[in-house]
Scaffold this active site. Structure first.
Site, PDB file in Angstrom:
ATOM      1  N   ARG A   1      39.021  44.339  38.764  1.00 18.41           N
ATOM      2  CA  ARG A   1      39.136  43.900  37.371  1.00 18.41           C
ATOM      3  C   ARG A   1      39.740  45.001  36.501  1.00 18.41           C
ATOM      4  O   ARG A   1      39.467  46.196  36.684  1.00 18.41           O
ATOM      5  CB  ARG A   1      37.777  43.454  36.847  1.00 18.41           C
ATOM      6  CG  ARG A   1      36.759  44.543  36.625  1.00 18.41           C
ATOM      7  CD  ARG A   1      35.376  43.950  36.412  1.00 18.41           C
ATOM      8  NE  ARG A   1      34.466  44.880  35.759  1.00 18.41           N
ATOM      9  CZ  ARG A   1      33.151  44.763  35.747  1.00 18.41           C
ATOM     10  NH1 ARG A   1      32.565  43.741  36.357  1.00 18.41           N
ATOM     11  NH2 ARG A   1      32.400  45.649  35.113  1.00 18.41           N
TER      12      ARG A   1
ATOM     13  N   HIS B   1      38.899  50.336  49.558  1.00 20.52           N
ATOM     14  CA  HIS B   1      40.029  51.149  49.985  1.00 20.52           C
ATOM     15  C   HIS B   1      40.840  51.710  48.821  1.00 20.52           C
ATOM     16  O   HIS B   1      41.347  52.830  48.893  1.00 20.52           O
ATOM     17  CB  HIS B   1      40.946  50.321  50.896  1.00 20.52           C
ATOM     18  CG  HIS B   1      40.322  49.989  52.212  1.00 20.52           C
ATOM     19  ND1 HIS B   1      40.627  48.844  52.929  1.00 20.52           N
ATOM     20  CD2 HIS B   1      39.396  50.641  52.969  1.00 20.52           C
ATOM     21  CE1 HIS B   1      39.939  48.813  54.048  1.00 20.52           C
ATOM     22  NE2 HIS B   1      39.176  49.881  54.096  1.00 20.52           N
TER      23      HIS B   1
ATOM     24  N   GLU C   1      47.254  44.245  53.501  1.00 21.00           N
ATOM     25  CA  GLU C   1      46.954  42.866  53.140  1.00 21.00           C
ATOM     26  C   GLU C   1      48.207  42.013  53.081  1.00 21.00           C
ATOM     27  O   GLU C   1      48.132  40.784  53.194  1.00 21.00           O
ATOM     28  CB  GLU C   1      46.219  42.811  51.801  1.00 21.00           C
ATOM     29  CG  GLU C   1      44.744  43.167  51.857  1.00 21.00           C
ATOM     30  CD  GLU C   1      44.478  44.652  52.002  1.00 21.00           C
ATOM     31  OE1 GLU C   1      43.318  45.037  52.254  1.00 21.00           O
ATOM     32  OE2 GLU C   1      45.437  45.460  51.868  1.00 21.00           O
TER      33      GLU C   1
ATOM     34  N   GLU D   1      30.459  38.410  36.006  1.00 19.79           N
ATOM     35  CA  GLU D   1      30.957  38.445  37.380  1.00 19.79           C
ATOM     36  C   GLU D   1      30.458  37.264  38.208  1.00 19.79           C
ATOM     37  O   GLU D   1      29.673  36.432  37.759  1.00 19.79           O
ATOM     38  CB  GLU D   1      30.554  39.766  38.048  1.00 19.79           C
ATOM     39  CG  GLU D   1      31.537  40.907  37.776  1.00 19.79           C
ATOM     40  CD  GLU D   1      32.834  40.763  38.559  1.00 19.79           C
ATOM     41  OE1 GLU D   1      32.992  39.756  39.280  1.00 19.79           O
ATOM     42  OE2 GLU D   1      33.693  41.667  38.449  1.00 19.79           O
TER      43      GLU D   1
END
Length: 303
Positions: A161, A179, A220, A271
């Site tokens: 965020r 990471h 990713e 959240e």
């Protein structure tokens, strides 16, 4: 099928009757409230335009994959299946995924507009106050934060965020075990700021890889290629050299200085568990360059 960009995905959702344009909703709680209410009702994808105080065409898209049908659409699964059948189709696909490394290109629509230096103005982009007790206006909720390990060259992409501090700075909350924080720490150990590129909108299968958290050393982007069934086309962001999807909507380039050098208060924020989480001093991104498409669409993904 792999969607070229977020716009193609929204158009496909519109053809299925799964998208709605809302004009005039205010950044102050209205966008956040409508997003939450529609998500709870498994309603359509929302595209907010004519946001008061912002240029027409500077849009926010929310609830991109908030229903099983749109989840299936994003991943190329049959959209006419029942929820349970979609789940089974996803399990079958997930067992047979093969990574596709990203493919570098030299140009893309994200370079249609470029702003640098003192002309950078993060406040030009609509950032909602999503929830009434949030600690600020979060520009990054459905973002992709791209960093590169200084030793191995490994490209990592994560979703963290990001809250606007002022025209040229924003905070990032990255948990120490993630990471992105570990990579930043390796730069800080060398007394260097960590280069970073933050993507604020791209097609959803690519974005879905960002919070996936591949194992250390695996990008990713490779997983995103597996989800798409085709490589992600990336271009090298000129300031940082970091790869970003060429059809992104907005890309912010900058650096993350060591926490000992600069930090700002971050949070709280509503959240995913359903309550407000975390508030404290966190790292800052100094944004030095912005690229964005004409009439950009930001991905809003408050949990």
């Amino acid at each position: 099928m792999a969607f070229r960009d977020l716009r193609a995905y929204i158009e496909a959702a519109e053809r299925l009757g799964e998208a709605r344009i809302i004009e005039g909703a205010h950044w102050n709680l209205e966008i956040g409230c409508l997003t939450e209410m529609i998500a709870e009702q498994e309603g359509p994808l929302l595209v907010f335009d004519d946001i008061p105080g912002y240029s027409k065409g500077f849009r926010i898209a929310t609830n991109l994959i908030a229903t099983p049908r749109r989840f299936a659409l994003a991943l190329g699964l049959p959209t006419e299946l029942s929820k349970l059948e979609i789940l089974q189709a996803w399990k079958n696909k997930n067992h047979n995924l093969e990574p596709f490394p990203s493919r570098e290109v030299t140009e893309g629509p994200v370079t249609e507009n470029i702003v640098e230096g003192d002309r950078v103005d993060l406040e030009a982009f609509p950032a909602p106050l999503w929830h009434e007790q949030d600690g600020g206006r979060y520009l990054g909720t459905g973002d992709m934060v791209v960093t590169q390990d200084p030793d191995s060259g490994w490209i990592n992409v994560g979703t963290y965020r990001a809250c606007i501090v002022d025209k040229g700075r924003m905070t990032l909350w990255i948990i120490d075990s993630h990471h992105g924080k570990q990579i930043a720490g390796r730069y800080w150990e060398k007394n260097r700021p960590c280069p970073v590129a933050i993507v604020l909108g791209c097609e959803p299968a690519t974005w879905m890889a960002s919070p996936f958290a591949a194992k250390a050393g695996v990008s990713e982007y490779d997983y995103a290629g597996a989800l798409r069934g085709a490589p992600v086309e990336v271009l090298r962001a000129p300031l940082t050299g970091l790869p970003v999807p060429a059809t992104s909507e907005v890309v912010l380039e900058g650096e993350i200085p060591p926490l000992t050098e600069e930090s700002e208060m971050e949070g709280p924020f509503g959240e995913w568990p359903g309550y407000y989480t975390h508030s404290g001093k966190e790292c800052v991104v100094r944004v030095k360059r912005v690229m964005y498409r004409n009439a950009p669409i930001l991905h809003g993904n408050p949990p």
